[in-house]
Design a protein around this motif. Structure first.
Motif, PDB file in Angstrom:
ATOM      1  N   ASP A  24       0.629  -1.227   0.002  1.00 49.72           N
ATOM      2  CA  ASP A  24      -0.056   0.207   0.117  1.00 49.72           C
ATOM      3  C   ASP A  24       0.857   1.478   0.292  1.00 49.72           C
ATOM      4  N   ALA A  25       2.186   1.403  -0.092  1.00 53.11           N
ATOM      5  CA  ALA A  25       2.754   2.357  -0.044  1.00 53.11           C
ATOM      6  C   ALA A  25       2.744   2.961  -1.522  1.00 53.11           C
ATOM      7  N   ALA A  26       3.250   4.499  -1.386  1.00 54.19           N
ATOM      8  CA  ALA A  26       3.179   5.468  -2.666  1.00 54.19           C
ATOM      9  C   ALA A  26       3.825   4.642  -3.658  1.00 54.19           C
ATOM     10  N   PRO A  27       3.637   5.312  -5.112  1.00 50.23           N
ATOM     11  CA  PRO A  27       4.663   4.533  -5.563  1.00 50.23           C
ATOM     12  C   PRO A  27       6.184   5.601  -5.305  1.00 50.23           C
ATOM     13  N   GLU A  28       6.626   6.199  -5.333  1.00 52.84           N
ATOM     14  CA  GLU A  28       7.570   7.314  -5.426  1.00 52.84           C
ATOM     15  C   GLU A  28       8.574   6.499  -4.054  1.00 52.84           C
ATOM     16  N   MET A  29       7.701   5.635  -3.470  1.00 53.27           N
ATOM     17  CA  MET A  29       8.505   4.047  -2.591  1.00 53.27           C
ATOM     18  C   MET A  29       9.777   3.072  -3.647  1.00 53.27           C
ATOM     19  N   GLY A  30       8.589   2.523  -4.761  1.00 50.48           N
ATOM     20  CA  GLY A  30       9.764   2.250  -4.907  1.00 50.48           C
ATOM     21  C   GLY A  30       9.294   0.849  -5.366  1.00 50.48           C
ATOM     22  N   TRP A  31       9.633  -0.681  -5.774  1.00 49.98           N
ATOM     23  CA  TRP A  31       8.925  -1.541  -6.078  1.00 49.98           C
ATOM     24  C   TRP A  31       9.118  -1.953  -4.462  1.00 49.98           C
ATOM     25  N   GLN A  32       7.629  -2.567  -4.383  1.00 48.03           N
ATOM     26  CA  GLN A  32       7.350  -3.111  -3.001  1.00 48.03           C
ATOM     27  C   GLN A  32       6.752  -5.239  -2.894  1.00 48.03           C
ATOM     28  N   SER A  33       7.236  -5.504  -3.903  1.00 47.02           N
ATOM     29  CA  SER A  33       7.222  -6.494  -3.395  1.00 47.02           C
ATOM     30  C   SER A  33       8.660  -7.611  -3.117  1.00 47.02           C
ATOM     31  N   LYS A  34       8.817  -8.806  -2.547  1.00 50.90           N
ATOM     32  CA  LYS A  34       9.977  -9.397  -2.767  1.00 50.90           C
ATOM     33  C   LYS A  34      10.135 -10.656  -3.831  1.00 50.90           C
ATOM     34  N   LEU A  35       9.092 -10.439  -4.506  1.00 53.27           N
ATOM     35  CA  LEU A  35       9.034 -11.209  -5.823  1.00 53.27           C
ATOM     36  C   LEU A  35       9.598 -10.359  -6.958  1.00 53.27           C
ATOM     37  N   VAL A  36      10.284 -10.245  -8.149  1.00 56.86           N
ATOM     38  CA  VAL A  36      10.863  -9.826  -9.307  1.00 56.86           C
ATOM     39  C   VAL A  36       9.900  -9.734 -10.526  1.00 56.86           C
ATOM     40  N   PRO A  37      10.094  -9.541 -11.288  1.00 60.14           N
ATOM     41  CA  PRO A  37       9.137  -8.939 -12.763  1.00 60.14           C
ATOM     42  C   PRO A  37       9.401 -10.602 -13.735  1.00 60.14           C
ATOM     43  N   LYS A  38      10.431 -11.459 -13.475  1.00 64.20           N
ATOM     44  CA  LYS A  38      10.236 -12.278 -13.960  1.00 64.20           C
ATOM     45  C   LYS A  38      10.064 -13.366 -13.500  1.00 64.20           C
ATOM     46  N   GLU A  39       9.648 -13.811 -12.135  1.00 63.87           N
ATOM     47  CA  GLU A  39       9.421 -14.800 -11.004  1.00 63.87           C
ATOM     48  C   GLU A  39       7.949 -14.109 -10.645  1.00 63.87           C
ATOM     49  N   ILE A  40       7.383 -12.836 -11.184  1.00 64.32           N
ATOM     50  CA  ILE A  40       6.244 -13.332 -11.479  1.00 64.32           C
ATOM     51  C   ILE A  40       4.882 -13.579 -12.317  1.00 64.32           C
ATOM     52  N   TYR A  41       5.899 -13.124 -13.710  1.00 63.75           N
ATOM     53  CA  TYR A  41       5.355 -13.834 -14.796  1.00 63.75           C
ATOM     54  C   TYR A  41       4.873 -15.044 -14.304  1.00 63.75           C
ATOM     55  N   ARG A  42       6.408 -15.824 -14.415  1.00 66.75           N
ATOM     56  CA  ARG A  42       6.408 -17.448 -13.668  1.00 66.75           C
ATOM     57  C   ARG A  42       5.188 -17.878 -13.524  1.00 66.75           C
ATOM     58  N   LEU A  43       5.366 -17.372 -12.398  1.00 69.17           N
ATOM     59  CA  LEU A  43       4.064 -17.753 -10.851  1.00 69.17           C
ATOM     60  C   LEU A  43       3.059 -17.169 -11.099  1.00 69.17           C
ATOM     61  N   GLY A  44       2.854 -16.547 -11.787  1.00 72.93           N
ATOM     62  CA  GLY A  44       1.102 -16.046 -11.986  1.00 72.93           C
ATOM     63  C   GLY A  44       0.361 -16.595 -13.542  1.00 72.93           C
ATOM     64  N   ILE A  45       1.612 -16.773 -14.621  1.00 69.92           N
ATOM     65  CA  ILE A  45       0.711 -17.584 -16.037  1.00 69.92           C
ATOM     66  C   ILE A  45       0.360 -18.702 -15.188  1.00 69.92           C
ATOM     67  N   ALA A  46       1.291 -19.579 -14.523  1.00 68.21           N
ATOM     68  CA  ALA A  46       1.031 -20.859 -13.958  1.00 68.21           C
ATOM     69  C   ALA A  46       0.103 -20.333 -13.083  1.00 68.21           C
ATOM     70  N   ALA A  47      -0.432 -19.999 -12.416  1.00 72.77           N
ATOM     71  CA  ALA A  47      -1.615 -19.712 -11.286  1.00 72.77           C
ATOM     72  C   ALA A  47      -2.651 -19.180 -12.532  1.00 72.77           C
TER      73      ALA A  47
END
Length: 248
Positions: free
Chosen positions: A121-144
């Motif tokens: 819920d942090a403001a956008p200027e606080m940067g990336w807010q996930s322990k997952l990086v984009p390539k992991e999000i795609y791999r896990l998200g597509i499979a799910a």
């Protein structure tokens, strides 16, 4: 309602929402104006001549598997469809753009601070807010997503008909499916952001082939000087130019 009638508002949304696309951030997972909802009516823009259709089979993905590649192609084609107003995401090479991005430091989070705590819920200027990086999000998200789609009727997302894909994307956007590996809303937000980037990037990055995205919104591209036209209330008359000097 026909697919064309339903998809037209997305074109208007893209025309009005794209000035500069920011670096993807998951600080806020809300999308503001939804691309899957009708956007307010915009002033008409004359459609550009459609270039030769891109041969999607000519590019072979280096990161995505065959199943993941089928999902990417099906999803981006639905987010930015090919219609009477011009080429869509497939013709613009958006899948190639996304795949190529998966082999950059961006996709591995190498350029970001990746230590916790993470606050979705942090403001956008606080940067990336996930322990997952984009390539992991795609791999896990597509499979799910494919597993979720199969639980409904035995078909993956790419195998669904257009109406079902529409419904599944809307549910992803709203965060309705509860995935264990990655929040559905975060996955959809990243997919949508990268789809828009691929449609409007410089062609050197694999997307926006033929500069179809720039032509649609009247963006001059990498021209050295167009300041004389900035304050004129008229459409820029010259074709877009890429970093390599290609002309639309």
């Amino acid at each position: 309602m026909s697919d064309a009638d339903r998809d037209n508002p997305r074109r208007e949304f893209l025309r009005k929402s794209l000035t500069l696309i920011p670096v993807v951030t998951l600080a806020g997972t809300g999308l503001g104006s939804s691309v899957l909802q009708a956007a307010p009516e915009a002033a008409p823009v004359a459609p550009a001549a459609t270039p030769a259709k891109a041969d999607a089979s000519a590019y072979q993905p280096s990161y995505f598997t065959a199943e993941e590649w089928a999902f990417i192609n099906a999803a981006v084609a639905h987010l930015i469809p090919n219609d009477e107003q011009g080429p869509g995401a497939l013709e613009a090479g958006v899948p190639e753009y996304i795949d190529r991005q998966m082999n950059t430091p961006y996709a591995a989070g190498a350029l970001w601070y990746m230590q916790g705590p993470f606050n979705a819920d942090a403001a956008p200027e606080m940067g990336w807010q996930s322990k997952l990086v984009p390539k992991e999000i795609y791999r896990l998200g597509i499979a799910a997503t494919d597993q979720w789609a199969k639980s409904l009727n035995g078909k993956t997302f790419a195998e669904q008909d257009s109406a079902t894909r529409e419904d599944l994307l809307k549910q992803l956007e709203a965060g309705k499916p509860q995935f264990d590996a990655v929040p559905a809303k975060i996955f959809f937000s990243l997919l949508l952001q990268n789809t828009k980037e691929g449609f409007f990037c410089d062609p050197i990055h694999g997307g926006n082939k033929g500069m179809v995205g720039w032509t649609m919104i009247g963006f001059p591209g990498a021209r050295a000087d167009f300041m004389d036209w900035v304050e004129r209330n008229e459409q820029y008359p010259f074709p877009a130019v890429s970093i390599r000097g290609e002309r639309a």
